[in-house]
Design a protein around this motif. Structure first.
Motif, PDB file in Angstrom:
ATOM      1  N   SER A 160       6.566  -7.796  -2.794  1.00 32.62           N
ATOM      2  CA  SER A 160       5.346  -7.527  -3.548  1.00 32.62           C
ATOM      3  C   SER A 160       4.459  -6.600  -2.737  1.00 32.62           C
ATOM      4  O   SER A 160       4.590  -6.504  -1.519  1.00 32.62           O
ATOM      5  CB  SER A 160       4.592  -8.830  -3.872  1.00 32.62           C
ATOM      6  OG  SER A 160       4.167  -9.469  -2.684  1.00 32.62           O
ATOM      7  N   VAL A 161       3.555  -5.902  -3.432  1.00 28.18           N
ATOM      8  CA  VAL A 161       2.578  -5.029  -2.788  1.00 28.18           C
ATOM      9  C   VAL A 161       1.220  -5.351  -3.389  1.00 28.18           C
ATOM     10  O   VAL A 161       1.044  -5.334  -4.605  1.00 28.18           O
ATOM     11  CB  VAL A 161       2.913  -3.540  -2.995  1.00 28.18           C
ATOM     12  CG1 VAL A 161       1.833  -2.666  -2.354  1.00 28.18           C
ATOM     13  CG2 VAL A 161       4.276  -3.207  -2.424  1.00 28.18           C
ATOM     14  N   SER A 162       0.242  -5.651  -2.534  1.00 31.18           N
ATOM     15  CA  SER A 162      -1.101  -5.978  -2.987  1.00 31.18           C
ATOM     16  C   SER A 162      -2.102  -5.334  -2.044  1.00 31.18           C
ATOM     17  O   SER A 162      -2.059  -5.581  -0.835  1.00 31.18           O
ATOM     18  CB  SER A 162      -1.301  -7.499  -3.013  1.00 31.18           C
ATOM     19  OG  SER A 162      -2.629  -7.835  -3.340  1.00 31.18           O
ATOM     20  N   ASN A 163      -2.998  -4.507  -2.556  1.00 32.98           N
ATOM     21  CA  ASN A 163      -3.988  -3.810  -1.731  1.00 32.98           C
ATOM     22  C   ASN A 163      -3.320  -3.061  -0.591  1.00 32.98           C
ATOM     23  O   ASN A 163      -3.794  -3.059   0.547  1.00 32.98           O
ATOM     24  CB  ASN A 163      -5.012  -4.800  -1.189  1.00 32.98           C
ATOM     25  CG  ASN A 163      -5.834  -5.448  -2.281  1.00 32.98           C
ATOM     26  OD1 ASN A 163      -6.166  -4.804  -3.271  1.00 32.98           O
ATOM     27  ND2 ASN A 163      -6.106  -6.732  -2.141  1.00 32.98           N
ATOM     28  N   GLN A 164      -2.187  -2.439  -0.902  1.00 37.08           N
ATOM     29  CA  GLN A 164      -1.418  -1.617   0.044  1.00 37.08           C
ATOM     30  C   GLN A 164      -0.763  -2.449   1.147  1.00 37.08           C
ATOM     31  O   GLN A 164      -0.252  -1.901   2.118  1.00 37.08           O
ATOM     32  CB  GLN A 164      -2.295  -0.532   0.687  1.00 37.08           C
ATOM     33  CG  GLN A 164      -3.036   0.335  -0.328  1.00 37.08           C
ATOM     34  CD  GLN A 164      -2.070   0.971  -1.343  1.00 37.08           C
ATOM     35  OE1 GLN A 164      -1.044   1.517  -0.970  1.00 37.08           O
ATOM     36  NE2 GLN A 164      -2.428   0.880  -2.613  1.00 37.08           N
ATOM     37  N   SER A 222       7.506   1.064  -2.443  1.00 36.39           N
ATOM     38  CA  SER A 222       7.794   0.399  -3.714  1.00 36.39           C
ATOM     39  C   SER A 222       8.370  -0.987  -3.497  1.00 36.39           C
ATOM     40  O   SER A 222       9.057  -1.243  -2.498  1.00 36.39           O
ATOM     41  CB  SER A 222       8.790   1.237  -4.525  1.00 36.39           C
ATOM     42  OG  SER A 222       8.283   2.523  -4.795  1.00 36.39           O
ATOM     43  N   VAL A 223       8.092  -1.864  -4.438  1.00 38.31           N
ATOM     44  CA  VAL A 223       8.756  -3.169  -4.436  1.00 38.31           C
ATOM     45  C   VAL A 223      10.261  -2.946  -4.503  1.00 38.31           C
ATOM     46  O   VAL A 223      10.747  -2.123  -5.276  1.00 38.31           O
ATOM     47  CB  VAL A 223       8.285  -4.013  -5.635  1.00 38.31           C
ATOM     48  CG1 VAL A 223       9.117  -5.283  -5.759  1.00 38.31           C
ATOM     49  CG2 VAL A 223       6.803  -4.351  -5.487  1.00 38.31           C
ATOM     50  N   TYR A 267       6.611   0.117   6.345  1.00 42.25           N
ATOM     51  CA  TYR A 267       6.869  -1.312   6.422  1.00 42.25           C
ATOM     52  C   TYR A 267       7.833  -1.649   7.547  1.00 42.25           C
ATOM     53  O   TYR A 267       7.842  -2.766   8.049  1.00 42.25           O
ATOM     54  CB  TYR A 267       7.337  -1.829   5.061  1.00 42.25           C
ATOM     55  CG  TYR A 267       6.170  -1.786   4.117  1.00 42.25           C
ATOM     56  CD1 TYR A 267       5.208  -2.779   4.130  1.00 42.25           C
ATOM     57  CD2 TYR A 267       5.974  -0.693   3.289  1.00 42.25           C
ATOM     58  CE1 TYR A 267       4.096  -2.716   3.312  1.00 42.25           C
ATOM     59  CE2 TYR A 267       4.861  -0.624   2.478  1.00 42.25           C
ATOM     60  CZ  TYR A 267       3.926  -1.632   2.487  1.00 42.25           C
ATOM     61  OH  TYR A 267       2.816  -1.554   1.693  1.00 42.25           O
ATOM     62  N   ASN A 303      -8.580 -10.204   6.875  1.00 41.11           N
ATOM     63  CA  ASN A 303      -8.432  -9.460   5.613  1.00 41.11           C
ATOM     64  C   ASN A 303      -7.038  -8.858   5.486  1.00 41.11           C
ATOM     65  O   ASN A 303      -6.867  -7.687   5.102  1.00 41.11           O
ATOM     66  CB  ASN A 303      -9.495  -8.363   5.516  1.00 41.11           C
ATOM     67  CG  ASN A 303     -10.905  -8.918   5.478  1.00 41.11           C
ATOM     68  OD1 ASN A 303     -11.156  -9.943   4.851  1.00 41.11           O
ATOM     69  ND2 ASN A 303     -11.816  -8.253   6.177  1.00 41.11           N
ATOM     70  N   ASP A 304      -6.027  -9.644   5.850  1.00 41.36           N
ATOM     71  CA  ASP A 304      -4.625  -9.244   5.774  1.00 41.36           C
ATOM     72  C   ASP A 304      -4.248  -8.189   6.797  1.00 41.36           C
ATOM     73  O   ASP A 304      -3.149  -7.631   6.734  1.00 41.36           O
ATOM     74  CB  ASP A 304      -4.250  -8.735   4.371  1.00 41.36           C
ATOM     75  CG  ASP A 304      -4.024  -9.880   3.396  1.00 41.36           C
ATOM     76  OD1 ASP A 304      -3.600 -10.956   3.863  1.00 41.36           O
ATOM     77  OD2 ASP A 304      -4.253  -9.695   2.197  1.00 41.36           O
ATOM     78  N   GLY A 306       2.302  -4.765   2.005  1.00 44.93           N
ATOM     79  CA  GLY A 306       3.607  -5.189   1.517  1.00 44.93           C
ATOM     80  C   GLY A 306       4.013  -6.512   2.096  1.00 44.93           C
ATOM     81  O   GLY A 306       3.708  -6.813   3.247  1.00 44.93           O
ATOM     82  N   ARG A 307       4.711  -7.319   1.317  1.00 46.56           N
ATOM     83  CA  ARG A 307       5.174  -8.620   1.782  1.00 46.56           C
ATOM     84  C   ARG A 307       6.676  -8.689   1.587  1.00 46.56           C
ATOM     85  O   ARG A 307       7.194  -8.341   0.533  1.00 46.56           O
ATOM     86  CB  ARG A 307       4.479  -9.756   1.030  1.00 46.56           C
ATOM     87  CG  ARG A 307       2.957  -9.658   1.109  1.00 46.56           C
ATOM     88  CD  ARG A 307       2.270 -10.837   0.454  1.00 46.56           C
ATOM     89  NE  ARG A 307       0.847 -10.632   0.396  1.00 46.56           N
ATOM     90  CZ  ARG A 307       0.001 -10.800   1.416  1.00 46.56           C
ATOM     91  NH1 ARG A 307       0.483 -11.205   2.586  1.00 46.56           N
ATOM     92  NH2 ARG A 307      -1.291 -10.593   1.292  1.00 46.56           N
TER      93      ARG A 307
END
Length: 287
Positions: free
Chosen positions: A277-281, A251-252, A6, A223-224, A283-284
């Motif tokens: 947050s983590v969604s579909n690998q 990890s969050v 990240y 697609n992100d 991270g935000r």
């Protein structure tokens, strides 16, 4: 040293406040309140992410009709699109932690910064056989800011950020490769020394710190995902590749920071951030 996935993903962002140096600045008198964007227009605009809308405005700013601009947006005013972007994108979350290169004290982060480069288009440099000189306006004049804004008097020259991923390979944002054929890769566009409260900015560079992109190896936008791998004309001496974290998801709560050239400015770092947050690998984080 291993750099978090990240940290690397954040480096690939063109900047923290605006996606590229040339982001258009619509006439302030015509920008409406975000809440004033018509419901019908919002229904259309919700189909697109902020980066896609920035690209539409940039294309209009350059007076070129992009073939990729959706038909349903072509009749929409710049002010409506700009207002919607303001609605969707907060520039700074909580405290503004952006700092100049000369204020970075962590040796590990200085190593990362050394492998981060500015991408500069032909209209923002003058090059001779052995030197390159950056040219451009200040942040305040480029974006019509109030004098009290951070970095108001600093020079603006870059249009994107890239980082070293191989001996002659860099990673940048996928949206940044449209002007890559005429661009230069510049290392060392930094604030180097303080004179009281004044900063000295490096805008004149030897040929050894200048590289020319010669190929787009890979690119993906959507697609992100927003990245491109570009190859330059020779190995990047003294700027080692940054190692990628490939050992699984983060990890969050993991700490992150970004290094780059926000709004085309000399190199900045922003830290004190974490993965929310983590969604579909993916991270935000708020930085």
């Amino acid at each position: 040293m291993r750099t978090s996935a990240y940290e690397i993903a954040a480096l690939c962002l063109a900047c923290f406040a605006c996606s590229c140096r040339s982001c258009p600045r619509p006439d302030a008198s015509k920008i409406t309140s975000p809440s004033a964007v018509a419901d019908a227009e919002q229904q259309v605009l919700r189909k697109y992410n902020v980066e896609q809308l920035h690209a539409v405005l940039e294309s209009r700013h350059r007076k070129t009709l992009s073939r990729s601009e959706p038909t349903e947006l072509r009749g929409m005013a710049d002010a409506s699109i700009a207002s919607y972007i303001i609605l969707k994108q907060k520039t700074i979350y909580n405290t503004d932690w952006r700092s100049d290169y000369c204020d970075i004290r962590d040796p590990r982060k200085l190593v990362v910064a050394n492998s981060v480069a500015a991408l500069v288009t032909a209209d923002h440099f003058m090059q001779t056989q052995d030197r390159l000189q950056l040219v451009g306006r200040t942040l305040g004049s480029e974006f019509h800011l109030c004098t009290g804004e951070a970095f108001y008097s600093q020079p603006v020259a870059a249009f994107c950020t890239a980082f070293v991923a191989g001996a002659d390979v860099l990673i940048t944002a996928g949206r940044c490769v449209g002007e890559i054929n005429s661009a230069r890769v510049v290392f060392g566009f930094n604030a180097e020394r303080r004179h009281g409260d004044q900063l000295t900015f490096t805008t004149d560079f030897p040929a050894a710190e200048i590289y020319t992109p010669i190929d787009v190896i890979s690119r993906q936008v959507g697609n992100d995902l927003d990245f491109a791998l570009i190859r330059v004309d020779r190995p990047m001496v003294n700027h080692p590749p940054l190692p990628l974290h490939l050992d699984g998801p983060v990890s969050v709560g993991a700490s992150v920071y970004v290094v780059g050239h926000p709004s085309g400015l000399p190199l900045k770092m922003a830290d004190h951030a974490f993965v929310r947050s983590v969604s579909n690998q993916i991270g935000r984080a708020h930085v």
